[in-house]
Design an enzyme around this catalytic site. Structure first.
Site, mmCIF file in Angstrom:
data_model
loop_
_atom_site.group_PDB
_atom_site.id
_atom_site.type_symbol
_atom_site.label_atom_id
_atom_site.label_comp_id
_atom_site.label_asym_id
_atom_site.label_seq_id
_atom_site.Cartn_x
_atom_site.Cartn_y
_atom_site.Cartn_z
ATOM 1 N N LYS A 193 115.865 92.003 -38.766
ATOM 2 C CA LYS A 193 116.475 92.295 -40.061
ATOM 3 C C LYS A 193 117.617 93.291 -39.920
ATOM 4 C CE LYS A 193 112.279 91.191 -42.629
ATOM 5 N NZ LYS A 193 111.186 91.657 -43.508
ATOM 6 N N SER A 219 107.714 90.559 -48.030
ATOM 7 C CA SER A 219 108.580 91.708 -47.762
ATOM 8 C C SER A 219 109.725 91.809 -48.748
ATOM 9 C CB SER A 219 109.152 91.615 -46.334
ATOM 10 O OG SER A 219 110.027 90.522 -46.209
ATOM 11 N N GLY A 231 118.119 79.879 -28.604
ATOM 12 C CA GLY A 231 119.394 80.335 -28.064
ATOM 13 C C GLY A 231 119.466 81.790 -27.674
#
Length: 868
Positions: free
Chosen positions: A811, A768, A404
């Site tokens: 992020k 992470s 999308g």
């Protein structure tokens, strides 16, 4: 004799169709050039028997009768048959409706002569009809045959008038020009002796030939056979002319002939001609068909024969020779036909002219896609390099990002900017290598692969082909498609791409390939070094707002037929929709919700009485047929008044705000991922990346058992191996850090702990979250709260050094989307953060660290509260 019950004889022959629909008054439009799809039967008004031996028919003795002249553009029809006729002249239709309403339903129907100086075989039926309706008065009279049919109107529906033929008549003079009205005289058959041997012999031969014709037309045989022996001579001649399927002029000659014997002879000639045509040997027809097919295939090659490779021309000529040898009904013939159809339909040597104008390209990219400045810049660089090289071949772009975010839309924009045709191939759902390489030509159903199908569809040899979902190639459980797709993409190989259907190489080197992928890590390694990856991270809230306003809302409103002034969706409602309903990196779900809102708006407007169709006015004369006298005028006036009042009705504007948004899309799907205003003890917020983009997650540590020497760490079973190792290392570093900060605190030594990681972080085994785990464990051990609205991401070493991570943009967008104010990134990722757009970085307090002590100072500063 009883003539009722013969249905669809005349119209079936006229239109060449076998449809024997038994429903009378069927006014469906016919796609052919002749009469409507109708019914024909002998009418009730026709006398069942005939008169004496002289053969005089019952006729109206009135001479000099005035009737409206109705032109028949295709074929005449004969006494006793019903026929619906489409009347396109408004004045003539109104006059017919008026006559029918006032119980004077008689009309003269006359065949129209072919236009002088034209070949009727070269003039389409629609064009001929248009020419007829342009004629008026004397011009129209001169184009009509003098002899026609006296017909009675049985009914009118719209512009279709159903007639039944009563007898023959002849035009004597014109009475009125518009609509054309003529004075006519009725015609009778000449007297004849029914016992005459010549007439009887001729009628016998007509009946015999008629039966032979019906044997070749099973759809008419069961209807007409029973009437042949019982029909009189004059009716037999008319019936034979109808069934013969003769042309309009030949049928008109039968209609005009009043001598029954001569009429029988004319009909006999028509029937014999029809039989001769039906007896043409099948092999002659097959030969003609093969010649026509060969000519069609050769014609396709005429324009670019010089551009076709010699080996391809040789194959085509061989296959054309084979086509002439096979029988048309054989499997080999169909296989060869399909093969030639593909060979001659491909765009050999046909290329679209590339456009390397970077200013035009930038304009197109901005029109089709909002934001994505870094992606657009890279595409412009790609086009600029192509301009200097003279070609864009040899480079394969791969757009990666969550669903999308506009990967395919960007591919379309590149094609439009370069003036190339666009075609997309999704390889995610393919399970058979033949979908790419083609099927072997072993049966009629064999087809080439998708790449050859692409070339035939776009019509050029240099399209832009988007390979969608290359990251899903490795998931196939059937035959591996990777090698087949590599043959397409590799510039060193695709110049001689061999499709199994053709067995010879096809040059695909001029095709520009663009790929898309959701997850880069899943792309086969053989593809990665051949591609240039361009990452599309997603959109923040303000970018989504612009996309909705500039693209999604406008297109959806137009698709629903709603006017801008009839609806208003406030910014607050859109922001709520983005934050609480469409928590994703892309805009797919957002588009679906916008469509859902406008569908409900359309329903509300429909219930208010809004109509987007213009009012349909009565056709000329319809009011006269419906209503008679003063009462009809009053009804028409009332109808117009109602239409005017509906047109001027004020429609209440539909406003979508936060207060009523749930009425259109339901309750919020997401209660934001930012669950806590202040994270409790033992909870720290981290940042993760999934296939749907960036996401925030809460890592929680809790004590499950306490006792001397019971220090241990338990982890979720679904955690990946990398994250399990990271969690164990985090437990060690946390114990070391706690010993340095609070030497007397033996919490880790005497507590069995459970570390919970949300499920969405476990699907991607991403290293992470280590720093977040340490922070969560220290918060629990020291009973201190982590700083409010703080998100931590980064991995560490055993000595506490911070390692770099990936997906910085994703992020960061996730942090902004969830209201995070402070972010801690590894120092090595500062360059990645600095490259982000200003609107992504705006309002964030970002700290870059290279040692965990720095994270500790930020997360547990002196001003932090102690948890209870």
């Amino acid at each position: 004799m009883a003539w009722r019950g013969i249905f669809k004889i005349f119209s079936t022959i006229a239109s060449g169709k076998n449809n024997l629909n038994e429903e009378k008054m069927d006014f469906e439009e016919e796609t052919g050039d002749r009469v409507l799809n109708d019914e024909v039967e002998l009418g009730d008004e026709e006398e069942d028997g005939e008169d004496d031996a002289e053969g005089d028919e019952k006729e109206d003795d009135e001479e000099g009768e005035e009737v409206l002249a109705l032109p028949l553009p295709h074929l005449p029809f004969f006494p006793g048959f019903h026929k619906p006729v489409q009347v396109k002249d408004p004045k003539l239709l109104a006059a017919l409706q008026e006559s029918y309403a006032w119980h004077a339903p008689y009309v003269g129907a006359f065949l129209v002569k072919d236009e002088p100086g034209t070949d009727p075989s070269l003039v389409s039926g629609s064009k001929a009809e248009k020419n007829i309706y342009d004629l008026k008065g004397k011009e129209l009279l001169n184009r009509l045959y003098e002899v026609g049919i006296h017909a009675k109107i049985l009914g009118i529906r719209g512009d279709r008038v159903v007639l039944v033929a009563l007898g023959r008549l002849r035009i004597t003079e014109m009475v009125d020009k518009e609509p054309l009205t003529v004075k006519v005289g009725h015609l009778k058959d000449k007297p004849y002796n029914k016992d005459d041997d010549v007439i009887n012999a001729t009628s016998f031969e007509v009946k015999s030939t008629l039966r032979d014709v019906l044997n070749t037309r099973s759809y008419l045989k069961r209807i007409c056979t029973q009437y042949i022996d019982n029909s009189k001579f004059s009716r037999l001649a008319d019936l034979g002319a109808v069934i013969s399927g003769a042309k309009n002029l030949q049928c008109q000659q039968v209609l005009e002939e009043l001598d029954v014997y001569k009429r029988l002879k004319l009909t006999l000639e028509l029937l014999k001609k029809s039989m001769e045509i039906s007896k043409i040997p099948e092999f002659v027809l097959e030969t003609d068909a093969k010649t026509t097919l060969s000519a069609k295939f050769r014609e396709r090659l005429e324009g670019n024969r010089d551009q076709i490779p010699l080996h391809v021309l040789q194959v085509i000529n061989e296959e054309l020779s084979k086509l002439q040898q096979f029988e048309a009904s054989s499997i080999e013939f169909n296989e060869t036909h399909n093969y030639l159809d593909w060979l001659t339909a491909l765009p050999w040597g046909i290329y679209s002219d590339e456009n390397f104008d970077v200013f035009r390209a930038k304009k197109i990219l901005d029109e089709d896609n909002y934001g994505l400045a870094d992606v657009k810049e890279r595409i412009l660089e790609f086009i600029a390099v192509g301009k200097h090289r003279g070609t864009t071949q040899g480079r394969i772009l791969c757009f990666s990002g969550p669903p999308g975010v506009g990967k395919m839309s960007i591919g379309r924009s590149i094609a439009r900017a370069l003036n190339r045709k666009f075609y997309s191939i999704s390889v995610g759902g393919l399970t058979n290598i033949a979908e790419i390489k083609g099927h072997f030509r072993i049966n009629v159903s064999s087809t080439p692969g998708k790449m050859v199908q692409c070339l035939k569809t776009v019509g050029t040899a240099n399209p832009l082909v988007l390979i969608d979902g290359v990251d899903k190639l490795g998931r196939q459980h059937a035959r591996d498609l990777t090698s087949a797709v590599l043959d397409l993409l590799d510039p060193e190989q695709n110049a001689k791409f061999v499709d199994n259907y053709f067995f010879f190489p096809i040059d695909l080197s001029k095709v520009l390939f663009v790929c898309t992928a959701d997850v880069v890590d899943n792309i086969p390694k053989d593809f990665l070094y051949r591609m240039e990856l361009i990452s599309i991270a997603g959109y923040v809230a303000d970018e989504k707002m612009h996309i909705v306003r500039d693209y999604l809302e406008k297109s959806t409103r137009e698709a629903c037929g709603i006017k801008p002034e009839e609806v208003e969706v406030t910014d607050a409602a859109l922001l709520c929709l983005i934050e609480k309903y469409c928590h994703e990196a892309g805009v797919q779900k957002l588009q679906k919700h916008i469509e859902k809102i406008y569908h409900k708006i359309a329903l509300q407007l429909g219930r208010q009485g809004v109509s987007y169709e213009p009012a349909i006015a009565d056709k000329p004369g319809e009011a006269l047929v419906r209503c008679i006298g003063e009462s009809s005028k009053k009804d028409v006036t009332d109808s117009k008044t109602i239409q005017e009042s509906e047109a001027t009705r004020t429609i209440e504007k539909v406003v979508i705000d936060i207060s009523n948004l749930a009425d259109f899309v339901g309750d919020p799907v997401f209660n934001a991922e930012h669950i806590y205003d202040q994270t409790p003890v033992g909870v720290a917020m981290g940042l993760a990346w999934t296939a749907m983009g960036g996401s925030t997650l809460y890592i929680k540590a809790t004590q499950i058992e306490q006792g001397e020497g019971k220090g241990a760490l338990t982890l979720p079973g679904q955690l990946g191996d990398v994250m399990k190792g990271s969690a164990q290392l985090a437990h060690i570093v946390a114990r070391s850090m706690l010993f340095k900060k609070e030497p007397d605190n033996r919490y880790f030594a005497n507590s069995k702990l459970y570390l919970h990681v949300p499920l969405r972080a476990t699907s991607m085994d991403e290293p992470s979250a280590g720093c977040t785990m340490i922070t969560s464990l220290l918060s629990l051990a020291m009973k201190k709260l982590v700083k409010k609205d703080l998100a931590i991401t980064g991995e560490f070493t055993l000595l506490g050094r911070i390692l770099p991570i990936g997906w910085v943009k994703e992020k960061t967008i996730a942090a902004r989307r969830n209201g995070v104010k402070t972010i801690i990134f590894p120092l090595a990722n500062k360059r990645d953060f600095d490259e982000l757009a200003t609107n992504v970085k705006e309002g964030l307090d970002v700290h870059f660290v290279d040692d965990y002590n720095q994270i500790f100072d930020i997360a547990f500063g002196d001003d932090q509260e102690t948890g209870k």
